[in-house]
Design a protein around this motif. Structure first.
Motif, short mmCIF file in Angstrom:
data_model
loop_
_atom_site.label_atom_id
_atom_site.label_comp_id
_atom_site.label_asym_id
_atom_site.label_seq_id
_atom_site.Cartn_x
_atom_site.Cartn_y
_atom_site.Cartn_z
N LEU A 73 0.97 -1.27 -0.26
CA LEU A 73 0.02 0.05 0.04
C LEU A 73 0.70 1.20 -0.17
O LEU A 73 0.55 2.34 -0.44
CB LEU A 73 -0.87 0.05 1.22
CG LEU A 73 -1.95 -1.15 1.21
CD1 LEU A 73 -2.87 -0.94 2.49
CD2 LEU A 73 -2.75 -1.10 0.03
N CYS A 74 1.89 1.39 0.75
CA CYS A 74 2.90 2.59 1.07
C CYS A 74 3.95 2.65 -0.27
O CYS A 74 4.24 3.79 -0.44
CB CYS A 74 3.52 2.08 2.17
SG CYS A 74 2.35 2.54 3.60
N SER A 75 4.12 1.81 -1.15
CA SER A 75 5.43 1.83 -1.97
C SER A 75 4.94 2.70 -3.08
O SER A 75 5.97 3.58 -3.32
CB SER A 75 5.65 0.48 -2.57
OG SER A 75 6.29 -0.50 -1.50
N PRO A 76 3.95 2.78 -3.49
CA PRO A 76 3.57 3.89 -4.71
C PRO A 76 3.66 5.28 -4.24
O PRO A 76 3.68 6.09 -4.99
CB PRO A 76 2.14 3.49 -5.20
CG PRO A 76 1.98 2.04 -4.55
CD PRO A 76 2.80 1.97 -3.44
N PHE A 77 3.69 5.59 -2.86
CA PHE A 77 3.42 6.70 -2.10
C PHE A 77 4.94 7.31 -1.98
O PHE A 77 5.10 8.39 -1.55
CB PHE A 77 2.64 7.02 -1.33
CG PHE A 77 1.10 6.47 -1.67
CD1 PHE A 77 0.34 7.57 -2.42
CD2 PHE A 77 0.54 5.53 -1.03
CE1 PHE A 77 -0.86 7.11 -2.56
CE2 PHE A 77 -0.47 5.10 -1.65
CZ PHE A 77 -1.50 6.00 -2.56
N TRP A 213 3.77 1.18 -14.68
CA TRP A 213 2.34 0.16 -14.69
C TRP A 213 1.87 0.07 -16.11
O TRP A 213 0.99 -0.98 -16.33
CB TRP A 213 1.46 1.20 -13.94
CG TRP A 213 1.87 1.18 -12.47
CD1 TRP A 213 2.54 2.43 -11.93
CD2 TRP A 213 1.44 0.49 -11.58
NE1 TRP A 213 2.54 2.28 -10.67
CE2 TRP A 213 2.06 0.94 -10.15
CE3 TRP A 213 0.76 -0.69 -11.28
CZ2 TRP A 213 1.87 0.39 -9.12
CZ3 TRP A 213 0.58 -1.34 -10.17
CH2 TRP A 213 1.30 -0.75 -9.01
N ARG A 214 2.24 0.63 -17.31
CA ARG A 214 1.67 0.50 -18.48
C ARG A 214 2.23 -0.10 -19.37
O ARG A 214 2.22 -0.24 -20.76
CB ARG A 214 1.46 2.24 -19.14
CG ARG A 214 0.41 2.96 -18.29
CD ARG A 214 -0.11 4.20 -19.21
NE ARG A 214 0.99 4.99 -19.37
CZ ARG A 214 1.39 6.05 -18.63
NH1 ARG A 214 0.73 6.24 -17.59
NH2 ARG A 214 2.48 6.64 -18.97
N THR A 215 3.41 -0.86 -18.89
CA THR A 215 4.49 -1.56 -19.63
C THR A 215 4.48 -3.11 -19.29
O THR A 215 4.48 -3.12 -18.10
CB THR A 215 5.89 -0.94 -19.66
OG1 THR A 215 6.56 -0.98 -18.40
CG2 THR A 215 5.69 0.35 -20.06
N ALA A 216 4.87 -3.93 -20.22
CA ALA A 216 4.97 -5.38 -20.00
C ALA A 216 6.23 -5.40 -19.07
O ALA A 216 6.34 -6.37 -18.27
CB ALA A 216 5.00 -6.22 -21.29
N LEU A 217 7.32 -4.72 -19.61
CA LEU A 217 8.62 -4.85 -18.96
C LEU A 217 8.43 -4.46 -17.25
O LEU A 217 9.00 -5.03 -16.64
CB LEU A 217 9.45 -4.00 -19.49
CG LEU A 217 10.87 -3.86 -18.71
CD1 LEU A 217 11.51 -5.10 -18.72
CD2 LEU A 217 11.91 -2.89 -19.56
N ALA A 346 7.29 -2.05 -8.53
CA ALA A 346 7.82 -3.23 -8.20
C ALA A 346 7.59 -3.52 -6.57
O ALA A 346 6.94 -5.02 -6.45
CB ALA A 346 9.27 -3.52 -8.53
N GLN A 347 7.65 -2.95 -5.84
CA GLN A 347 7.67 -3.32 -4.51
C GLN A 347 5.96 -3.33 -3.80
O GLN A 347 5.55 -4.07 -3.12
CB GLN A 347 8.40 -2.30 -3.31
CG GLN A 347 9.76 -2.42 -3.76
CD GLN A 347 10.88 -1.77 -2.82
OE1 GLN A 347 10.54 -2.01 -1.63
NE2 GLN A 347 11.74 -1.15 -3.25
N CYS A 348 5.25 -2.40 -4.69
CA CYS A 348 3.97 -2.45 -4.36
C CYS A 348 3.39 -3.79 -5.04
O CYS A 348 2.75 -4.83 -4.22
CB CYS A 348 3.09 -1.55 -5.34
SG CYS A 348 1.24 -1.46 -5.20
N VAL A 349 3.70 -4.26 -6.19
CA VAL A 349 3.25 -5.50 -6.88
C VAL A 349 3.73 -6.58 -6.13
O VAL A 349 3.19 -7.66 -5.58
CB VAL A 349 3.52 -5.53 -8.41
CG1 VAL A 349 3.04 -6.80 -8.83
CG2 VAL A 349 2.61 -4.28 -9.13
N GLY A 350 5.20 -6.51 -5.92
CA GLY A 350 5.90 -7.76 -5.40
C GLY A 350 5.34 -8.09 -3.92
O GLY A 350 5.29 -9.18 -3.64
N TYR A 351 5.23 -6.98 -3.16
CA TYR A 351 4.99 -7.19 -1.65
C TYR A 351 3.52 -7.46 -1.55
O TYR A 351 3.26 -8.44 -0.77
CB TYR A 351 5.10 -6.23 -0.82
CG TYR A 351 6.83 -6.02 -0.61
CD1 TYR A 351 7.62 -7.09 -0.29
CD2 TYR A 351 7.48 -4.54 -0.79
CE1 TYR A 351 8.83 -6.81 -0.05
CE2 TYR A 351 8.88 -4.41 -0.65
CZ TYR A 351 9.52 -5.69 -0.24
OH TYR A 351 10.90 -5.38 -0.14
#
Length: 398
Positions: A73-77, A213-217, A346-351
């Motif tokens: 929750l916090c990584s994007p901010f 967020w908009r790329t496959a990579l 990465a840390q938002c999705v990953g965590y």
């Protein structure tokens, strides 16, 4: 103060403040030591926490899950806060919050235990996201080397957190074991204090927020990082009881958990520089995935000395995989701000992915009454790491 381009950064570091490089390297090392230890100390203390607070195994595993959810929750901010207060100030705030959260966990109440865990995770989220930005910005010619410095000290800190938790608890009690790692976070906050006045901001020409967020990579890097976090934090939460079910004492299992982290020092030191010099990282990622699959299979199938070897093999895989994930933040981006944005995603999705691990393992154990099915979950994570790492390792830039 606004950073306009990398050449200005090199001039500032080399002549304007000749002390800055060694102090910044020391600050990166202190950050690495404090980035994991407040979290890894919880796993070996799971049984004592369960007894002291009357919590079920799933509820104790929920502490690790809660940490992952807060990271998600916090990584994007984190980059937003870095932009608002300055990157260096945000790092100091983060470590100070983690130290406060560790102290809060000493209060003899379940609510304080969980609230302190939230504060620890929220605080550590800031340096976890912002440090790749600092490394990409201030060491543009040494991204691999400085990533290795950061991830190696992160490995050492995580190992010390899990290794010292039981002895400290045995000598001074459970609450001392929970709060001790907060002292490392406090030291990291002090180490970063000399940089507070710099207030670095992303350059005006930086890519817009949200491009990753908009790329496959962006998704491939993020999900690869998620596999590393999923395997690591699931092991932190449950490896001790899994090994205990195979006849290894709690003390020896906690030592093995520390060794799983500590043996990753060698690949953590070697992999980022190798990745930075390579034309692409597909082969390196494939090797990481194979190590993790082989180690996980050994944990499922083996016992005795062979089981110990499988745990150490898993540690080598994790010791290579997590640094490679961090290296991707710089290797797949064009500038420091882009690296920070990718690290945040990465840390938002990953965590978020990693948060499922301790719950899945705990629920599978309660449903089957065995550790065989939960251990098999680690093998599936290794397969995911293999596939996603090879995709993220292809030579491309965001």
């Amino acid at each position: 103060m606004t950073l306009t381009h990398q050449a200005a950064a090199r001039r500032r570091i080399g002549s304007a403040h000749p002390w800055r490089v060694p102090v910044l390297v020391a600050a990166v090392i202190a950050a690495g030591l404090a980035a994991r230890s407040p979290i890894t100390a919880v796993g070996p203390l799971g049984g004592r926490i369960s007894s002291a607070y009357g919590l079920s195994p799933a509820a104790v595993g929920g502490l690790t899950t809660l940490t992952m959810v807060v990271f998600m929750l916090c990584s994007p901010f984190s980059t937003t806060l870095g932009k608002r207060f300055g990157i260096e100030v945000a790092v100091v705030i983060g470590f100070a919050a983690a130290a406060l959260g560790a102290a809060l966990r000493t209060l003899p109440a379940v609510g304080a235990l969980y609230l302190g865990t939230v504060l620890v995770a929220a605080g550590l989220c800031l340096p976890n996201v912002l440090l790749p930005m600092v490394i990409r910005r201030d060491f543009p010619g040494s991204v691999g080397t400085m990533t290795a410095v950061y991830t190696t000290t992160m490995t050492v800190g995580g190992a010390l957190g899990s290794w010292t938790a039981l002895p400290i608890t045995g000598a001074w009690g459970l609450h001392a074991g929970l709060v001790a790692t907060g002292l490392v976070a406090l030291l990291a906050a002090v180490t970063w204090t000399p940089f507070e006045r710099e207030h670095h901001q992303p350059p005006a020409t930086a890519q817009t927020t949200g491009r990753s967020w908009r790329t496959a990579l962006g998704w491939q890097v993020s999900l690869f990082f998620g596999m590393q976090s999923l395997l690591f934090y699931s092991a932190v939460a449950w490896l001790v009881p899994i090994l205990g079910a195979k006849g290894i004492s709690t003390t020896d299992a906690a030592t093995l958990l520390s060794l799983l982290t500590l043996i990753g020092l060698l690949p953590a030191t070697v992999v980022p520089p190798l990745a930075a010099r390579a034309h692409h990282q597909v082969r390196i990622a494939a090797f990481v995935g194979v190590l993790q699959i082989a180690g996980a299979l050994g944990i499922v199938l083996l016992s005795g000395p062979a089981l110990v070897a499988a745990v150490l093999l898993t540690g080598l895989g994790l010791g290579a995989g997590m640094p490679l994930g961090f290296a991707f933040f710089g290797l797949r981006t064009r500038d420091g701000h882009s690296a920070g944005q990718l690290a945040g995603m990465a840390q938002c999705v990953g965590y978020g992915v990693a948060a499922l691990g301790p719950i899945i393992v705990g629920v599978a154990h309660e449903a089957t009454g065995s550790w065989t099915v939960p251990s098999t979950f680690f093998v599936l994570v290794g397969v995911g790491s293999l596939v996603l790492g090879m995709l993220a390792g292809r030579r491309r830039l965001l």
